[in-house]
Design a protein around this motif. Structure first.
Motif, PDB file in Angstrom:
ATOM      1  N   LEU A   1      15.437 -35.090  44.779  1.00 36.60           N
ATOM      2  CA  LEU A   1      15.972 -36.302  44.161  1.00 36.60           C
ATOM      3  C   LEU A   1      15.775 -36.161  42.661  1.00 36.60           C
ATOM      4  O   LEU A   1      14.668 -35.857  42.200  1.00 36.60           O
ATOM      5  CB  LEU A   1      15.239 -37.546  44.672  1.00 36.60           C
ATOM      6  CG  LEU A   1      15.434 -38.840  43.873  1.00 36.60           C
ATOM      7  CD1 LEU A   1      16.873 -39.334  43.994  1.00 36.60           C
ATOM      8  CD2 LEU A   1      14.469 -39.937  44.353  1.00 36.60           C
ATOM      9  N   ALA A   2      16.833 -36.350  41.885  1.00 35.10           N
ATOM     10  CA  ALA A   2      16.747 -36.270  40.431  1.00 35.10           C
ATOM     11  C   ALA A   2      17.447 -37.470  39.826  1.00 35.10           C
ATOM     12  O   ALA A   2      18.371 -38.043  40.415  1.00 35.10           O
ATOM     13  CB  ALA A   2      17.381 -34.973  39.923  1.00 35.10           C
ATOM     14  N   ALA A   3      16.950 -37.889  38.654  1.00 38.17           N
ATOM     15  CA  ALA A   3      17.555 -39.019  37.956  1.00 38.17           C
ATOM     16  C   ALA A   3      17.476 -38.772  36.457  1.00 38.17           C
ATOM     17  O   ALA A   3      16.639 -38.002  35.974  1.00 38.17           O
ATOM     18  CB  ALA A   3      16.857 -40.323  38.328  1.00 38.17           C
ATOM     19  N   LEU A   4      18.356 -39.448  35.713  1.00 38.46           N
ATOM     20  CA  LEU A   4      18.429 -39.291  34.255  1.00 38.46           C
ATOM     21  C   LEU A   4      18.827 -40.622  33.645  1.00 38.46           C
ATOM     22  O   LEU A   4      19.690 -41.330  34.175  1.00 38.46           O
ATOM     23  CB  LEU A   4      19.446 -38.212  33.903  1.00 38.46           C
ATOM     24  CG  LEU A   4      19.742 -37.935  32.430  1.00 38.46           C
ATOM     25  CD1 LEU A   4      20.099 -36.461  32.236  1.00 38.46           C
ATOM     26  CD2 LEU A   4      20.890 -38.808  31.902  1.00 38.46           C
TER      27      LEU A   4
ATOM     28  N   ASP B   1      10.645 -46.752  31.159  1.00 34.31           N
ATOM     29  CA  ASP B   1      11.792 -47.309  31.897  1.00 34.31           C
ATOM     30  C   ASP B   1      12.085 -46.459  33.130  1.00 34.31           C
ATOM     31  O   ASP B   1      12.271 -46.983  34.236  1.00 34.31           O
ATOM     32  CB  ASP B   1      13.026 -47.340  30.990  1.00 34.31           C
ATOM     33  CG  ASP B   1      12.918 -48.389  29.901  1.00 34.31           C
ATOM     34  OD1 ASP B   1      12.903 -49.576  30.230  1.00 34.31           O
ATOM     35  OD2 ASP B   1      12.842 -47.997  28.727  1.00 34.31           O
ATOM     36  N   LEU B   2      12.104 -45.138  32.935  1.00 31.73           N
ATOM     37  CA  LEU B   2      12.350 -44.245  34.064  1.00 31.73           C
ATOM     38  C   LEU B   2      11.202 -44.291  35.056  1.00 31.73           C
ATOM     39  O   LEU B   2      11.402 -44.301  36.270  1.00 31.73           O
ATOM     40  CB  LEU B   2      12.558 -42.815  33.554  1.00 31.73           C
ATOM     41  CG  LEU B   2      12.863 -41.761  34.610  1.00 31.73           C
ATOM     42  CD1 LEU B   2      14.120 -42.110  35.397  1.00 31.73           C
ATOM     43  CD2 LEU B   2      13.028 -40.381  33.971  1.00 31.73           C
ATOM     44  N   LYS B   3       9.976 -44.368  34.539  1.00 35.06           N
ATOM     45  CA  LYS B   3       8.792 -44.438  35.425  1.00 35.06           C
ATOM     46  C   LYS B   3       8.845 -45.692  36.295  1.00 35.06           C
ATOM     47  O   LYS B   3       8.568 -45.647  37.504  1.00 35.06           O
ATOM     48  CB  LYS B   3       7.521 -44.425  34.581  1.00 35.06           C
ATOM     49  CG  LYS B   3       6.213 -44.465  35.369  1.00 35.06           C
ATOM     50  CD  LYS B   3       5.033 -44.256  34.434  1.00 35.06           C
ATOM     51  CE  LYS B   3       3.722 -44.293  35.210  1.00 35.06           C
ATOM     52  NZ  LYS B   3       3.318 -45.650  35.593  1.00 35.06           N
ATOM     53  N   GLY B   4       9.248 -46.812  35.713  1.00 37.58           N
ATOM     54  CA  GLY B   4       9.351 -48.035  36.504  1.00 37.58           C
ATOM     55  C   GLY B   4      10.397 -47.946  37.597  1.00 37.58           C
ATOM     56  O   GLY B   4      10.196 -48.423  38.725  1.00 37.58           O
ATOM     57  N   ASP B   5      11.542 -47.301  37.291  1.00 34.14           N
ATOM     58  CA  ASP B   5      12.587 -47.150  38.302  1.00 34.14           C
ATOM     59  C   ASP B   5      12.110 -46.264  39.452  1.00 34.14           C
ATOM     60  O   ASP B   5      12.396 -46.546  40.629  1.00 34.14           O
ATOM     61  CB  ASP B   5      13.839 -46.547  37.662  1.00 34.14           C
ATOM     62  CG  ASP B   5      14.479 -47.479  36.639  1.00 34.14           C
ATOM     63  OD1 ASP B   5      14.274 -48.703  36.751  1.00 34.14           O
ATOM     64  OD2 ASP B   5      15.178 -46.979  35.741  1.00 34.14           O
TER      65      ASP B   5
ATOM     66  N   HIS C   1       8.328 -33.555  38.536  1.00 34.49           N
ATOM     67  CA  HIS C   1       8.020 -33.784  37.130  1.00 34.49           C
ATOM     68  C   HIS C   1       8.978 -34.809  36.558  1.00 34.49           C
ATOM     69  O   HIS C   1      10.121 -34.938  37.028  1.00 34.49           O
ATOM     70  CB  HIS C   1       8.137 -32.490  36.324  1.00 34.49           C
ATOM     71  CG  HIS C   1       7.096 -31.473  36.659  1.00 34.49           C
ATOM     72  ND1 HIS C   1       7.183 -30.644  37.757  1.00 34.49           N
ATOM     73  CD2 HIS C   1       5.918 -31.159  36.028  1.00 34.49           C
ATOM     74  CE1 HIS C   1       6.121 -29.854  37.805  1.00 34.49           C
ATOM     75  NE2 HIS C   1       5.342 -30.135  36.764  1.00 34.49           N
ATOM     76  N   MET C   2       8.505 -35.527  35.550  1.00 31.60           N
ATOM     77  CA  MET C   2       9.376 -36.428  34.816  1.00 31.60           C
ATOM     78  C   MET C   2       8.990 -36.391  33.353  1.00 31.60           C
ATOM     79  O   MET C   2       7.847 -36.082  32.993  1.00 31.60           O
ATOM     80  CB  MET C   2       9.315 -37.852  35.362  1.00 31.60           C
ATOM     81  CG  MET C   2       7.995 -38.574  35.152  1.00 31.60           C
ATOM     82  SD  MET C   2       8.103 -40.293  35.666  1.00 31.60           S
ATOM     83  CE  MET C   2       9.259 -40.920  34.456  1.00 31.60           C
ATOM     84  N   GLY C   3       9.965 -36.673  32.483  1.00 32.42           N
ATOM     85  CA  GLY C   3       9.672 -36.674  31.063  1.00 32.42           C
ATOM     86  C   GLY C   3      10.937 -36.659  30.241  1.00 32.42           C
ATOM     87  O   GLY C   3      12.063 -36.803  30.746  1.00 32.42           O
TER      88      GLY C   3
ATOM     89  N   VAL D   1      16.698 -38.631  25.931  1.00 34.83           N
ATOM     90  CA  VAL D   1      17.182 -38.389  27.290  1.00 34.83           C
ATOM     91  C   VAL D   1      15.964 -38.156  28.176  1.00 34.83           C
ATOM     92  O   VAL D   1      15.153 -37.264  27.922  1.00 34.83           O
ATOM     93  CB  VAL D   1      18.117 -37.164  27.349  1.00 34.83           C
ATOM     94  CG1 VAL D   1      18.533 -36.887  28.791  1.00 34.83           C
ATOM     95  CG2 VAL D   1      19.339 -37.377  26.471  1.00 34.83           C
ATOM     96  N   TYR D   2      15.820 -38.969  29.229  1.00 36.37           N
ATOM     97  CA  TYR D   2      14.657 -38.884  30.109  1.00 36.37           C
ATOM     98  C   TYR D   2      15.120 -38.534  31.520  1.00 36.37           C
ATOM     99  O   TYR D   2      16.117 -39.073  32.014  1.00 36.37           O
ATOM    100  CB  TYR D   2      13.881 -40.200  30.112  1.00 36.37           C
ATOM    101  CG  TYR D   2      13.334 -40.550  28.738  1.00 36.37           C
ATOM    102  CD1 TYR D   2      12.096 -40.070  28.332  1.00 36.37           C
ATOM    103  CD2 TYR D   2      14.090 -41.308  27.842  1.00 36.37           C
ATOM    104  CE1 TYR D   2      11.605 -40.360  27.061  1.00 36.37           C
ATOM    105  CE2 TYR D   2      13.612 -41.601  26.580  1.00 36.37           C
ATOM    106  CZ  TYR D   2      12.369 -41.125  26.195  1.00 36.37           C
ATOM    107  OH  TYR D   2      11.887 -41.393  24.935  1.00 36.37           O
ATOM    108  N   LEU D   3      14.376 -37.626  32.153  1.00 37.60           N
ATOM    109  CA  LEU D   3      14.807 -37.169  33.468  1.00 37.60           C
ATOM    110  C   LEU D   3      13.618 -36.927  34.380  1.00 37.60           C
ATOM    111  O   LEU D   3      12.480 -36.760  33.928  1.00 37.60           O
ATOM    112  CB  LEU D   3      15.668 -35.902  33.347  1.00 37.60           C
ATOM    113  CG  LEU D   3      15.424 -34.928  32.179  1.00 37.60           C
ATOM    114  CD1 LEU D   3      14.303 -34.002  32.490  1.00 37.60           C
ATOM    115  CD2 LEU D   3      16.693 -34.154  31.908  1.00 37.60           C
TER     116      LEU D   3
END
Length: 792
Positions: free
Chosen positions: A589-592, A613-617, A658-660, A676-678
């Protein structure tokens, strides 16, 4: 394939009308595209002979003719360039009605009376255009009605065949189908071997036996190609969409339509040495019959002599060796070409011919000698000539093997849903040309004929029975089955729920290619070797992806370049990572996210998204499985992410992703903006949740204690929260970091974390002294582990 209905009925005479015939063969799987009359609706047209022809006195392009109908002669003014004495043509008498309700009346053309009209094919609805009058054979009976003479009360049926039914690209094949559908007998054209009149042969060598397992040829000398093919033959060709050329070519085309075997006639006097069936040489050139010069590929099968290529095998002959008006001696060719070898070759040269259409689908590999005998008999009958013996060269090892398939009556009943009488099964299959040997107990050994490439298993035979018996005659029945409920693991999170949560938070799902450019792979995942595709669809899509991130970043860039400033994307899919000799396929699963935090609005500030924001999602996704508190975030490293803004996502001690932020150097190379965060996570770890369970709510009050802790700036709030949870035990309901401060009043290199601890006992009210003791114990542990102190 187009064919004449009357021609078909000569092979198999059935007492049904055209519509019933068409409906039946359509339901048998041979779809009829069109049915049209061979000529327009007209009356009053007879065969006339021009017995006199003079120039019109007042018109250069008109002639005054005298047309005889046997008993009478009529004066007719005609403008056709081929009007001349001695020819026989269709003559529309006064009172005749031509297609389009055009009535023929007495007329005067430039002062000369005209009593009728001489007709071209176009005017009788037999062609779209004509260059002159339709010339009839010299033996045509003058005065006879043209409809009767040409058998124009006929239909042209256009059948669209599926690629597996090449056997029906002939009248013989269609007759077998009609015979089986109507249980009628086939009156097949008898082919008798033509006795050789001379001993001449022409040597044949097969240098590519896999592409041409069988080649049959015959020399015929002293043919007269100036003769015309008989009207019945040319009319059958015309009604099949093939124009008449010369008697030899007409005969080879006729045999192709009749039996299904494409043939070719060479001018024997233009051939050198012997025939060679071989692969083309590199850069070898050939001028085809249509005048086009092609450069042959070395994977193309050709017919050649000792000096040059003569034809593209199974596609088209060459211009220099074809039959012409000066030909006296011919060499007839009839071959079986491997369908795989021929497939696609015509298209590669921008061609599509009747021969390639048949050879690509498969021609009967036992038909070649019969076709040569049939063509020889017709050529000798029309053009005269002296035939030599038949030459046949075959490589049995490369010829298809005749198959034998077992059939059981119970299998027929099982698949069709009804029982068919054994005798009826035998009648239907035998009329299709299949040989049956019965054991007397409802089982047969079925011999598959050489023209049916598509029958190899028992289910194929049952399909043939269902098709010929009639799908409309099969009973309608409701399927019955023992349906057992599938056990569903309630602890698993469904991917559809993950999609629902993310789309509710403003994301859109992306579906990217599973293969990417090698350069892109090296930027995002240099640690793993990518699997290269042996036949990529494009040079920039030549390796399998080991991560979903390149596709998402590329898609985000595509949207940003088109003024979509707020982008939120996610994707679920497989990655392909080599582990030794094996290829590990892992669902991920990947998100951006990039752009503004909120959609443009009058009430929200224009703020850009950040890491949290990405961490909360992602945490919202974790909560789906009721296991959100099992996921933790730790400082991490990833080649595609900013070294100071990257976190490992951990569950049960295992790193699951990983995320960042996108690495600045990578963003520059890909022409991406900052911010850009992914994130990329192992999907299996995300979907493993917990079964929901009930626990009673405490009716006793909660107690809140806030701690302002001074710790080193490098200390992670998440680690501090984990220690508080483990030390506070079951009384702790939640811990929340609600403030972070560094600056005046705080020692340099440190920061202040304000944390709220909420405590509650399930069965009683907590006392102040026990709460104070618990908080003191927590503070002591924090001092030991993080050198934390309470802020004054």
């Amino acid at each position: 394939m187009k064919f004449s209905e009357k021609w078909l009925r000569q092979w198999v005479n059935i007492e049904v009308d055209t519509q019933e015939l068409v409906d039946k063969i359509t339901m048998a799987g041979l779809e009829v595209d069109d049915v049209e009359s061979v000529a327009g609706e007209f009356t009053g047209v007879v065969i006339g002979e021009i017995v006199a022809c003079e120039q019109h006195p007042d018109a250069d392009k008109l002639r005054v003719t005298q047309v005889s109908t046997g008993n009478e002669s009529f004066q007719v003014v005609c403008g056709a360039p081929n009007a001349r004495v001695g020819i026989k043509v269709p003559f529309a008498t006064v009172g005749a009605v031509l297609p389009g309700n055009f009535k023929i009346k007495k007329a005067k053309l430039r002062g000369v009376e005209s009593l009728g009209m001489l007709c071209a094919e176009e005017e009788l609805g037999m062609a779209e255009s004509s260059d002159g009058l339709m010339e009839l054979p010299l033996d045509a009976p003058v005065g006879q009605d043209i409809r009767e003479y040409l058998s124009l009360d006929d239909k042209i049926i256009d059948v669209d065949l599926t690629p597996n039914r090449g056997d029906c690209l002939s009248i013989a094949g269609l007759a077998r189908e009609v015979s089986a559908n109507f249980l009628a007998d086939v009156t097949e054209e008898q082919v008798v071997a033509v006795a050789p009149a001379i001993d001449d042969t022409f040597s044949v060598h097969i240098d590519a036996p896999q592409g041409c397992p069988r080649y049959v040829g015959r020399v015929v000398r002293n043919v007269d190609v100036s003769r015309s093919a008989p009207l019945w033959l040319t009319e059958r060709l015309r009604r099949s969409g093939i124009r008449s050329i010369d008697p030899v070519v007409d005969v080879t085309n006729y045999v192709m339509l009749e039996l299904g075997q494409p043939m070719h006639g060479f001018d024997l006097d233009t051939l050198s040495g012997s025939i060679h069936v071989r692969m083309a040489k590199t850069e070898e050139k050939l001028t085809l019959l249509d005048g086009q010069e092609v450069t042959l590929n070395d994977n193309t099968l050709v017919i050649a002599d000792d000096q040059k290529a003569l034809a593209i095998a199974g596609v088209m002959g060459g211009e220099g060796s074809g039959v012409s008006e000066n030909t006296r001696n011919i060499f007839l060719e009839s071959a079986f070409f491997d369908p795989i070898t021929i497939a696609g070759k015509a298209r590669s040269y921008g061609l599509h011919t009747d021969s390639s259409h048949r050879f690509e689908r498969g021609v009967d590999f036992q038909l070649q000698k019969k076709a040569v005998e049939r063509a020889t008999a017709l050529i000798v009958e029309i053009c005269g000539g002296e035939p030599g013996p038949v030459t046949e060269v075959a490589s049995e090892a490369y010829l298809p093997a005749l198959r034998e398939v077992a059939l059981r009556s119970e299998k027929v009943t099982s698949l069709l849903g009804m029982a068919i009488e054994n005798s009826h099964i035998e009648a239907l299959l035998s009329r299709l040309g299949l040989g049956l040997t019965s054991d007397g107990e409802g089982c047969w050994k079925v011999s598959v004929p050489s023209w049916r490439f598509d029958i190899s298993i028992e289910e194929d035979l049952v399909e043939e029975l269902g098709r010929i018996y009639g799908y409309n005659n099969l009973p309608e029945s409701t399927p019955t089955a023992l349906l057992k409920m599938k056990q569903v693991d309630e602890s698993l999170v469904q991917e559809s729920d993950i999609r629902r949560v993310l789309t509710a938070r403003g994301y859109q799902e992306a579906v990217c290619f599973s293969f990417i450019a090698p350069e892109l792979h090296k930027l995002f995942d240099p640690e793993h070797e990518a699997v290269a595709l042996s036949n990529p669809i494009a040079s920039d899509l030549s390796v399998m992806r080991t991560t979903l991130l390149p596709g998402l970043v590329k898609t985000a860039g595509y949207n940003l370049n088109r003024q979509q400033s707020r982008v939120r994307l996610f994707e679920t899919g497989l990655t392909f990572v080599k582990e030794g000799d094996e290829l590990k396929q892992e669902p991920m699963l990947a998100a951006l996210i990039t752009g503004s935090r909120h959609p443009e609005s009058w009430q929200d500030k224009a703020e850009s998204v950040d890491f949290f924001d990405l961490k909360g999602d992602i945490e919202a996704v974790f909560e789906l499985g009721l296991a959100g508190n099992e996921f933790t975030f730790h400082k991490g490293e990833h080649p595609a992410m900013h070294p100071g803004q990257c976190a490992e996502v951990v569950r049960a001690g295992n790193v699951i992703g990983h995320m960042g932020a996108l690495h600045p150097s990578l963003a520059k190379k890909l022409d991406m903006p900052g911010g850009v965060y992914l994130v990329e996570l192992n999907l299996k770890a995300v979907t493993e949740g917990k079964v929901a369970g009930f626990s009673a709510l405490s009716k006793y009050p909660e107690v809140r204690r806030d701690l302002a802790l001074v710790v080193e700036a490098s200390a992670a709030a998440g680690d501090i929260e984990q220690l508080i949870k483990s030390e506070a035990g079951e009384l702790l309901r939640r811990v929340n970091t609600f403030d972070v401060y560094a600056g005046k009043g705080i020692e340099e290199g440190c920061k202040s974390l304000a944390m709220g601890l909420t405590l509650q006992h399930p069965s009683r009210t907590l006392k102040d002294d026990e709460v104070n003791k618990l908080v003191d114990r927590v503070v002591t542990r924090l001092k030991q582990e993080f050198n934390a102190s309470l802020r004054k």
